[in-house]
Design a protein around this motif. Structure first.
Motif, PDB file in Angstrom:
ATOM      1  N   VAL A  70     -85.692 -14.820 -38.543  1.00  0.00           N
ATOM      2  CA  VAL A  70     -85.681 -13.774 -37.527  1.00  0.00           C
ATOM      3  C   VAL A  70     -86.548 -12.627 -38.027  1.00  0.00           C
ATOM      4  O   VAL A  70     -86.424 -12.217 -39.186  1.00  0.00           O
ATOM      5  N   ILE A  71     -87.431 -12.143 -37.173  1.00  0.00           N
ATOM      6  CA  ILE A  71     -88.260 -10.994 -37.540  1.00  0.00           C
ATOM      7  C   ILE A  71     -88.015  -9.873 -36.533  1.00  0.00           C
ATOM      8  O   ILE A  71     -88.160 -10.071 -35.315  1.00  0.00           O
ATOM      9  N   LEU A  72     -87.586  -8.730 -37.036  1.00  0.00           N
ATOM     10  CA  LEU A  72     -87.230  -7.598 -36.184  1.00  0.00           C
ATOM     11  C   LEU A  72     -88.262  -6.493 -36.358  1.00  0.00           C
ATOM     12  O   LEU A  72     -88.556  -6.083 -37.482  1.00  0.00           O
ATOM     13  N   MET A  73     -88.807  -6.039 -35.254  1.00  0.00           N
ATOM     14  CA  MET A  73     -89.779  -4.937 -35.332  1.00  0.00           C
ATOM     15  C   MET A  73     -89.258  -3.746 -34.556  1.00  0.00           C
ATOM     16  O   MET A  73     -88.783  -3.893 -33.429  1.00  0.00           O
ATOM     17  N   GLY A  74     -89.363  -2.567 -35.149  1.00  0.00           N
ATOM     18  CA  GLY A  74     -88.961  -1.346 -34.459  1.00  0.00           C
ATOM     19  C   GLY A  74     -87.467  -1.255 -34.255  1.00  0.00           C
ATOM     20  O   GLY A  74     -87.006  -0.900 -33.174  1.00  0.00           O
ATOM     21  N   ASN A  75     -86.728  -1.593 -35.251  1.00  0.00           N
ATOM     22  CA  ASN A  75     -85.261  -1.679 -35.298  1.00  0.00           C
ATOM     23  C   ASN A  75     -84.474  -1.949 -34.019  1.00  0.00           C
ATOM     24  O   ASN A  75     -83.745  -1.098 -33.522  1.00  0.00           O
ATOM     25  N   PRO A  76     -84.595  -3.151 -33.456  1.00  0.00           N
ATOM     26  CA  PRO A  76     -83.671  -3.559 -32.394  1.00  0.00           C
ATOM     27  C   PRO A  76     -82.272  -3.770 -32.973  1.00  0.00           C
ATOM     28  O   PRO A  76     -82.106  -3.849 -34.182  1.00  0.00           O
ATOM     29  N   GLN A  77     -81.287  -3.853 -32.089  1.00  0.00           N
ATOM     30  CA  GLN A  77     -79.906  -4.006 -32.548  1.00  0.00           C
ATOM     31  C   GLN A  77     -79.582  -5.474 -32.836  1.00  0.00           C
ATOM     32  O   GLN A  77     -79.990  -6.352 -32.092  1.00  0.00           O
ATOM     33  N   VAL A  78     -78.842  -5.694 -33.926  1.00  0.00           N
ATOM     34  CA  VAL A  78     -78.349  -7.038 -34.241  1.00  0.00           C
ATOM     35  C   VAL A  78     -76.851  -6.918 -34.479  1.00  0.00           C
ATOM     36  O   VAL A  78     -76.420  -6.072 -35.263  1.00  0.00           O
ATOM     37  N   THR A  79     -76.063  -7.749 -33.811  1.00  0.00           N
ATOM     38  CA  THR A  79     -74.619  -7.659 -34.038  1.00  0.00           C
ATOM     39  C   THR A  79     -74.271  -8.278 -35.391  1.00  0.00           C
ATOM     40  O   THR A  79     -75.020  -9.104 -35.920  1.00  0.00           O
ATOM     41  N   GLY A  80     -73.153  -7.859 -35.921  1.00  0.00           N
ATOM     42  CA  GLY A  80     -72.697  -8.396 -37.208  1.00  0.00           C
ATOM     43  C   GLY A  80     -72.552  -9.903 -37.172  1.00  0.00           C
ATOM     44  O   GLY A  80     -72.947 -10.596 -38.106  1.00  0.00           O
ATOM     45  N   ASP A  81     -72.018 -10.433 -36.064  1.00  0.00           N
ATOM     46  CA  ASP A  81     -71.853 -11.872 -35.907  1.00  0.00           C
ATOM     47  C   ASP A  81     -73.173 -12.613 -36.033  1.00  0.00           C
ATOM     48  O   ASP A  81     -73.286 -13.604 -36.745  1.00  0.00           O
ATOM     49  N   ALA A  82     -74.170 -12.104 -35.310  1.00  0.00           N
ATOM     50  CA  ALA A  82     -75.472 -12.765 -35.297  1.00  0.00           C
ATOM     51  C   ALA A  82     -76.107 -12.702 -36.682  1.00  0.00           C
ATOM     52  O   ALA A  82     -76.698 -13.663 -37.164  1.00  0.00           O
ATOM     53  N   PHE A  83     -75.947 -11.556 -37.321  1.00  0.00           N
ATOM     54  CA  PHE A  83     -76.534 -11.321 -38.639  1.00  0.00           C
ATOM     55  C   PHE A  83     -75.940 -12.288 -39.667  1.00  0.00           C
ATOM     56  O   PHE A  83     -76.653 -12.981 -40.395  1.00  0.00           O
ATOM     57  N   SER A  93     -88.822 -22.645 -35.397  1.00  0.00           N
ATOM     58  CA  SER A  93     -89.606 -21.517 -34.908  1.00  0.00           C
ATOM     59  C   SER A  93     -89.065 -20.203 -35.456  1.00  0.00           C
ATOM     60  O   SER A  93     -88.014 -20.158 -36.085  1.00  0.00           O
ATOM     61  N   THR A  94     -89.808 -19.162 -35.190  1.00  0.00           N
ATOM     62  CA  THR A  94     -89.412 -17.834 -35.624  1.00  0.00           C
ATOM     63  C   THR A  94     -88.973 -17.040 -34.412  1.00  0.00           C
ATOM     64  O   THR A  94     -89.618 -17.093 -33.370  1.00  0.00           O
ATOM     65  N   LEU A  95     -87.863 -16.357 -34.551  1.00  0.00           N
ATOM     66  CA  LEU A  95     -87.395 -15.508 -33.454  1.00  0.00           C
ATOM     67  C   LEU A  95     -87.865 -14.082 -33.726  1.00  0.00           C
ATOM     68  O   LEU A  95     -87.452 -13.464 -34.701  1.00  0.00           O
ATOM     69  N   TYR A  96     -88.753 -13.582 -32.859  1.00  0.00           N
ATOM     70  CA  TYR A  96     -89.259 -12.221 -33.019  1.00  0.00           C
ATOM     71  C   TYR A  96     -88.580 -11.312 -32.014  1.00  0.00           C
ATOM     72  O   TYR A  96     -88.508 -11.648 -30.823  1.00  0.00           O
ATOM     73  N   LEU A  97     -88.098 -10.178 -32.455  1.00  0.00           N
ATOM     74  CA  LEU A  97     -87.631  -9.140 -31.528  1.00  0.00           C
ATOM     75  C   LEU A  97     -88.520  -7.926 -31.740  1.00  0.00           C
ATOM     76  O   LEU A  97     -88.544  -7.359 -32.838  1.00  0.00           O
ATOM     77  N   THR A  98     -89.232  -7.542 -30.691  1.00  0.00           N
ATOM     78  CA  THR A  98     -90.185  -6.441 -30.865  1.00  0.00           C
ATOM     79  C   THR A  98     -89.808  -5.215 -30.055  1.00  0.00           C
ATOM     80  O   THR A  98     -90.461  -4.195 -30.156  1.00  0.00           O
ATOM     81  N   GLN A  99     -88.769  -5.321 -29.209  1.00  0.00           N
ATOM     82  CA  GLN A  99     -88.383  -4.158 -28.403  1.00  0.00           C
ATOM     83  C   GLN A  99     -87.245  -3.396 -29.065  1.00  0.00           C
ATOM     84  O   GLN A  99     -86.217  -4.000 -29.399  1.00  0.00           O
ATOM     85  N   PRO A 100     -87.419  -2.084 -29.222  1.00  0.00           N
ATOM     86  CA  PRO A 100     -86.379  -1.303 -29.890  1.00  0.00           C
ATOM     87  C   PRO A 100     -85.026  -1.378 -29.180  1.00  0.00           C
ATOM     88  O   PRO A 100     -83.991  -1.293 -29.815  1.00  0.00           O
ATOM     89  N   ASP A 101     -85.021  -1.575 -27.846  1.00  0.00           N
ATOM     90  CA  ASP A 101     -83.726  -1.596 -27.155  1.00  0.00           C
ATOM     91  C   ASP A 101     -83.207  -3.018 -26.922  1.00  0.00           C
ATOM     92  O   ASP A 101     -82.289  -3.227 -26.134  1.00  0.00           O
ATOM     93  N   ALA A 102     -83.786  -4.016 -27.615  1.00  0.00           N
ATOM     94  CA  ALA A 102     -83.269  -5.379 -27.507  1.00  0.00           C
ATOM     95  C   ALA A 102     -81.981  -5.499 -28.317  1.00  0.00           C
ATOM     96  O   ALA A 102     -81.758  -4.755 -29.266  1.00  0.00           O
ATOM     97  N   VAL A 103     -81.122  -6.432 -27.917  1.00  0.00           N
ATOM     98  CA  VAL A 103     -79.890  -6.684 -28.667  1.00  0.00           C
ATOM     99  C   VAL A 103     -79.795  -8.177 -28.978  1.00  0.00           C
ATOM    100  O   VAL A 103     -79.873  -9.017 -28.077  1.00  0.00           O
ATOM    101  N   LEU A 104     -79.636  -8.500 -30.256  1.00  0.00           N
ATOM    102  CA  LEU A 104     -79.468  -9.884 -30.661  1.00  0.00           C
ATOM    103  C   LEU A 104     -78.003 -10.114 -30.987  1.00  0.00           C
ATOM    104  O   LEU A 104     -77.425  -9.419 -31.833  1.00  0.00           O
ATOM    105  N   SER A 105     -77.375 -11.062 -30.279  1.00  0.00           N
ATOM    106  CA  SER A 105     -75.973 -11.344 -30.563  1.00  0.00           C
ATOM    107  C   SER A 105     -75.783 -12.848 -30.704  1.00  0.00           C
ATOM    108  O   SER A 105     -76.718 -13.628 -30.514  1.00  0.00           O
TER     109      SER A 105
END
Lengths: 325, 194
Positions: free
Chosen positions: A44-57, A2-14
């Motif tokens: 991973v698809i990021l919309m509206g620049n949510p935060q992604v930690t270096g580890d997750a990236f 599946s695809t992980l979408y983050l669409t909220q600017p204040d979301a954090v992916l870690s």
């Protein structure tokens, strides 16, 4: 997958061991955390620049997952792509065909023929049988230059979109394709779908080892990813247009799902989610491959076509764009 | 060492399929599948370079070997030394059988060791993890000749256009590069055109 979408600017992916953790800020200021097993995610698809930690990236890249960035409007911004193909010879072959007027024209004709064919099928299935696209398709064959082929392509596109007002219904207004910015909801939805498709094709072009910026139908200028745009042509109608028509016809997206700011339209947050889910479902839809006769998802089909184009460039294997009945 | 030395692992790929060899060695393509991951996992236990003594036997683990005459180089999992006799040793995840590709890889390592040490090496061993058996591989004149020939052919092929897909469905099915090589699809498209 599946695809992980983050669409909220204040979301954090870690990253949390072998899972991704998505933290979403709630209205009361607290954080809602969800975990997704990383092995089940394909991209991973990021919309509206949510935060992604270096580890997750880094973890995403290590697992071979592309990370795509889209603006909050859904405009494609770019991708972080895992290292894959190191096939320098493929690029050389790609440049050679660019310099070879005969082989290049042949490829351009194949691409445009398939594009018009797939557009025709969209119209046909929506009962728009009275249209000149079949003639346009055969007209491509007799063209002598790439510019002439582009002329036929443009003609067919206008005639194709001229049928859209009837297909989308009276609820919507559609006076032909426009963009930058899209001045009506249907065009805005179409632009969004094309941006999502572009991310998929860009990833496929990259893992195949093709140079995204050297194309045949699309000129090498303005820094446009010409190869990506070339490969997108066969999929625009099949994936994006069909998807837009189906969400409109099934009323999954309604006129009130858009906001208008000075004549530029965009999707509201909730509708964006619905559309992303619909796009992902479409990518996982299976069909019987017309040439190889096995079951195939659109997701695999995009990578397959990029790789087959590679085989064409490098080995002279005939290139057949994907056309479905 | 110059980089036109053929890595021993690619010699294994060459015997498996010339097209796979070309994709990996010449074009730099790679892709994992369960076989590759299993093999890598198995090597976790033995990938520490170093020398250990076990009874009478001296074991050199992860030994660099190369041969200037044949222009091959690589790392052999272990070289055992006992009574002045050198025995190259490879670990493989599969089952014991007559895997010519594994024999070539092992024999080439022996040819390297012979050139470097001036000693003659009569046999090597392959440890097949799936049934935990050691296979003794005699370096017969015939195997040596076939190995040298494979090396020469691989060097030659790397300077030429990509070989066509092979006719061997089983090999293709367990090959990690299947999704890149597209043997079935390429054949189908070429047939349709002719």
């Amino acid at each position: 997958m599946s695809t992980l979408y983050l669409t909220q600017p204040d979301a954090v992916l870690s990253k949390d061991y072998e899972a991704f953790q998505v933290a979403l800020k709630q209205e009361d200021g607290s954080w809602k955390k969800q975990k997704v097993a990383a092995q089940t995610v394909e991209q991973v698809i990021l919309m509206g620049n949510p935060q992604v930690t270096g580890d997750a990236f880094v973890y995403a890249l290590q697992l071979g997952m592309p990370v795509h960035y889209l603006s909050s409007f859904g405009k494609y911004l770019g991708s972080a792509l895992p290292s894959h193909s190191r096939n320098g010879q493929l690029r050389l072959a790609q440049y050679q065909v660019y310099q070879d007027p005969v082989r290049r024209l042949e490829l351009v004709k194949a691409i445009v023929t398939a594009k018009i064919h797939n557009q025709y099928n969209v119209l046909y299935r929506h009962n728009e049988k009275d249209n000149p696209l079949k003639e346009r398709k055969s007209l491509v064959k007799t063209q002598q230059t790439i510019d002439q082929v582009r002329g036929v392509e443009g003609l067919a596109a206008r005639e194709y979109f001229a049928c859209w007002q009837r297909m989308v219904g009276n609820e919507w207004t559609f006076n032909g394709r426009n963009r930058r910015p899209p001045t009506d909801p249907v065009n805005s939805l179409m632009s969004f779908a094309y941006a999502l498709l572009q991310g998929q094709v860009m990833a496929a072009v990259h893992i195949t080892g093709l140079d995204p910026y050297i194309g045949y139908l699309h000129e090498v200028h303005h820094g446009q990813p010409a190869m990506v745009l070339d490969l997108m042509e066969e999929f625009r109608a099949l994936i994006a247009d069909n998807l837009v028509l189906s969400v409109l016809n099934n009323r999954k997206i309604q006129p009130e799902d858009f906001t208008d700011s000075l004549g530029a339209y965009r999707l509201k947050e909730n509708a964006k989610k619905i559309f992303l889910q619909a796009f992902d479902k479409k990518m996982n839809d299976e069909f019987k491959h017309p040439v190889f006769e096995y079951r195939c998802t659109y997701r695999r089909a995009i990578e397959l076509q990029a790789r087959l184009l590679g085989r064409h460039l490098q080995e002279g294997v005939p290139y057949k764009p994907l056309i479905l009945r | 060492m110059t980089n036109d030395y053929l890595p021993l692992a690619y010699l294994n790929a060459w015997e498996y399929c010339p097209r796979r060899f070309y994709l990996e060695y010449v074009l730099g393509e790679m892709e994992d599948n369960e076989h590759i991951i299993l093999g890598r996992h198995l090597h976790r236990n033995i990938d520490e370079p170093g020398t250990i003594q076990e009874g009478e036997t001296l074991i050199h683990q992860q030994q660099w070997v190369w041969c200037d005459r044949l222009k091959v180089a690589g790392i052999i999992d272990a070289v055992e030394e006992c009574d002045g006799q050198l025995v190259p040793l490879e670990y493989k995840k599969g089952k014991m059988a007559q895997h010519l590709n594994d024999h070539f890889q092992l024999c080439a390592a022996a040819l390297c060791l012979e050139e470097r040490t001036g000693r003659s090496i009569t046999y090597g061993e392959i440890f097949y993890h799936a049934n935990r058996r050691r296979q003794t591989v005699e370096f017969t004149p015939q195997l040596r000749q076939m190995t040298e020939q494979a090396i020469a052919l691989a060097h030659f092929a790397s300077q030429n256009p990509m070989p066509a897909p092979i006719e061997h469905t089983k090999k293709c099915q367990s090959c990690s590069l299947q999704g890149i090589c597209l043997p079935f699809e390429v054949k189908k498209l070429q047939q349709q055109n002719s």
